[in-house]
Write an enzyme that holds these catalytic residues in place. Structure first.
Site, PDB file in Angstrom:
ATOM      1  N   ARG A  19       1.326  -1.494  -0.414  1.00  0.00           N
ATOM      2  CA  ARG A  19      -0.025   0.163  -0.235  1.00  0.00           C
ATOM      3  C   ARG A  19       0.453   1.588  -0.354  1.00  0.00           C
ATOM      4  O   ARG A  19       0.998   1.919  -1.366  1.00  0.00           O
ATOM      5  CB  ARG A  19      -0.941  -0.067   1.140  1.00  0.00           C
ATOM      6  CG  ARG A  19      -1.649   1.052   1.636  1.00  0.00           C
ATOM      7  CD  ARG A  19      -1.549   2.455   1.592  1.00  0.00           C
ATOM      8  NE  ARG A  19      -1.164   2.497   2.819  1.00  0.00           N
ATOM      9  CZ  ARG A  19      -0.768   3.944   3.652  1.00  0.00           C
ATOM     10  NH1 ARG A  19      -0.808   4.778   2.779  1.00  0.00           N
ATOM     11  NH2 ARG A  19      -0.607   3.923   4.568  1.00  0.00           N
ATOM     12  N   ASP A  20       1.759   1.909   1.039  1.00  0.00           N
ATOM     13  CA  ASP A  20       2.000   2.472   1.799  1.00  0.00           C
ATOM     14  C   ASP A  20       3.147   2.746   0.111  1.00  0.00           C
ATOM     15  O   ASP A  20       4.314   3.650  -0.395  1.00  0.00           O
ATOM     16  CB  ASP A  20       3.103   3.213   2.842  1.00  0.00           C
ATOM     17  CG  ASP A  20       3.752   3.710   3.263  1.00  0.00           C
ATOM     18  OD1 ASP A  20       3.087   5.376   2.510  1.00  0.00           O
ATOM     19  OD2 ASP A  20       4.012   4.863   3.751  1.00  0.00           O
ATOM     20  N   HIS A 235       7.177   4.149  12.769  1.00  0.00           N
ATOM     21  CA  HIS A 235       7.368   4.583  11.134  1.00  0.00           C
ATOM     22  C   HIS A 235       7.722   5.706  10.876  1.00  0.00           C
ATOM     23  O   HIS A 235       7.779   6.150  10.564  1.00  0.00           O
ATOM     24  CB  HIS A 235       5.685   4.601  10.758  1.00  0.00           C
ATOM     25  CG  HIS A 235       5.458   4.337   9.179  1.00  0.00           C
ATOM     26  ND1 HIS A 235       4.174   3.487   8.335  1.00  0.00           N
ATOM     27  CD2 HIS A 235       5.886   5.107   8.050  1.00  0.00           C
ATOM     28  CE1 HIS A 235       4.468   3.539   7.648  1.00  0.00           C
ATOM     29  NE2 HIS A 235       5.117   4.744   7.200  1.00  0.00           N
ATOM     30  N   HIS A 237      11.096   6.637   7.862  1.00  0.00           N
ATOM     31  CA  HIS A 237      11.211   6.862   6.961  1.00  0.00           C
ATOM     32  C   HIS A 237      13.083   7.330   6.541  1.00  0.00           C
ATOM     33  O   HIS A 237      13.489   7.296   7.652  1.00  0.00           O
ATOM     34  CB  HIS A 237      10.594   7.572   6.173  1.00  0.00           C
ATOM     35  CG  HIS A 237       9.178   7.691   5.243  1.00  0.00           C
ATOM     36  ND1 HIS A 237       9.297   7.447   3.692  1.00  0.00           N
ATOM     37  CD2 HIS A 237       8.673   7.119   6.271  1.00  0.00           C
ATOM     38  CE1 HIS A 237       7.703   7.834   3.331  1.00  0.00           C
ATOM     39  NE2 HIS A 237       7.208   6.891   5.154  1.00  0.00           N
ATOM     40  N   CYS A 268       7.517  10.368   0.038  1.00  0.00           N
ATOM     41  CA  CYS A 268       6.432  11.054  -0.428  1.00  0.00           C
ATOM     42  C   CYS A 268       6.517  12.119  -1.258  1.00  0.00           C
ATOM     43  O   CYS A 268       7.443  12.679  -1.050  1.00  0.00           O
ATOM     44  CB  CYS A 268       6.897  12.404   1.355  1.00  0.00           C
ATOM     45  SG  CYS A 268       5.872  13.582   2.215  1.00  0.00           S
ATOM     46  N   ASN A 277      10.214   4.003   3.394  1.00  0.00           N
ATOM     47  CA  ASN A 277      10.121   3.396   4.367  1.00  0.00           C
ATOM     48  C   ASN A 277      11.582   2.573   3.973  1.00  0.00           C
ATOM     49  O   ASN A 277      12.060   2.449   3.303  1.00  0.00           O
ATOM     50  CB  ASN A 277       8.821   2.659   4.442  1.00  0.00           C
ATOM     51  CG  ASN A 277       7.543   3.246   4.356  1.00  0.00           C
ATOM     52  OD1 ASN A 277       7.812   4.357   5.630  1.00  0.00           O
ATOM     53  ND2 ASN A 277       6.769   2.940   3.282  1.00  0.00           N
TER      54      ASN A 277
END
Length: 334
Positions: A19-20, A235, A237, A268, A277
């Site tokens: 997803r991300d 979480h 990055h 992002c 990430n």
């Protein structure tokens, strides 16, 4: 070993790559590839794999096939497969497609909230209360994400009290887990002395470089004052190469849930130069070295990473996968 004595014996890894990691890819990834990736990640032993997001295809074209992805995974029951639902409409669509867990996405930055989900922090929280209420009626767990917990690409450093406020609200409304996201990867693990901060800011100001963020420690201290530590995830990055260091510091503060993305996929779109990430392979390798149990098979995880990287036509963002891949290639020539 006394320094590492406070680290949890086991850590739950939440894989966010499908997803991300994929949501900002310009070229559409076929549904079959997404489904195969998720199945490979589950086969590696990952307990939670975030599958997709039920957002408007207008805003995230890459995830327009959310319904098809989830329906193709209905027989996968060896891992939890949560999906992101930005509003009540998205939640209802997710449930209709068979979702058993959902997630909502808030921000600690007012500017980022308006840029990312087109509303203020307080308006987003009001919207999410409706989602959580609907989920509770169906006994569906809701995970809460908070972005920009250390720094924002627009506002710069974010006060820990601001993060704590949003976390407290998400916990109060009923989120079963809250993930704290350093969205642009500017956090560091150290506690910097005030005079050092002033000196650093002065230097950066003279160089016309914006000051985006600081230490994750004060942020975690503020949040753990209002939310039980066992309900929190981190979480990170890896824009400045600090993600693993920040994870280690978080573990020492009692955090036992870590988000990561296979091969370091993602980024992002609102922050120039913000890389993806932290790579799941790198997190597993570090935790293995610390003697921390994850239940994840690193070899099978690397196969999943290799699968999606070959499809995307790029090198893995995981240093572990790259290094072990070279060792394996060399050994095969001997």
């Amino acid at each position: 070993m006394q320094l590492l004595g406070s680290i949890p014996g086991s850590v739950k890894i939440v894989e966010v790559g499908p997803r991300d990691g994929l949501q900002n890819e310009k070229d559409i990834v076929p549904t079959t590839i997404k489904v195969e990736l998720i199945k490979m990640l589950v086969a590696s032993g990952l307990p939670v794999v975030e599958a997709t997001s039920f957002v408007s295809p207008k805003w995230v074209p890459q995830l327009a096939d959310a319904k098809d992805v989830l329906e193709a995974l209905q027989n996968v029951d060896s891992a939890r497969l949560p999906v992101l639902t930005p509003n009540l409409k998205g939640f209802e669509a997710a449930i209709a497609a068979g979702a058993k867990e959902v997630a909502i996405f808030a921000s600690a930055s007012e500017s980022f909230s308006k840029a990312n989900i087109n509303c203020s922090i307080e308006d987003s929280l009001a919207r999410y209360r409706d989602v959580v209420l609907a989920a509770q009626k169906l006994s569906v767990p809701v995970r809460g994400y908070i972005s920009c917990v250390v720094g924002c690409p627009v506002e710069g450093a974010i006060p820990p009290s601001q993060v704590a406020h949003v976390a407290k609200e998400l916990y109060a409304m009923g989120c079963s887990e809250i993930s704290l996201g350093d969205t642009i990867g500017v956090g560091t693990p150290g506690v910097i002395l005030p005079h050092a901060i002033l000196l650093a800011e002065l230097i950066l100001y003279c160089l016309m470089i914006p000051v985006f963020g600081g230490s994750v420690i004060p942020m975690l201290e503020a949040v753990t004052d209002v939310v039980p530590v066992e309900k929190l995830a981190v979480h990170f990055h890896d824009t400045y190469g600090q993600a693993l260091s920040n994870i280690l510091a978080s573990l020492q503060m009692g955090i036992s849930i870590v988000d990561s993305s296979v091969s370091g996929l993602g980024g992002c779109p609102y922050a120039k130069g913000a890389s993806g990430n932290v790579a799941t392979e790198d997190v597993v390798y570090m935790l293995n070295g610390l003697g921390v149990s994850t239940g994840v098979d690193l070899v099978k995880l690397m196969l999943a990473g290799d699968f999606i990287c070959k499809f995307l036509g790029r090198q893995s963002g995981s240093k572990t996968a790259t290094a072990l891949g070279k060792i394996t290639a060399h050994a095969s020539k001997l």
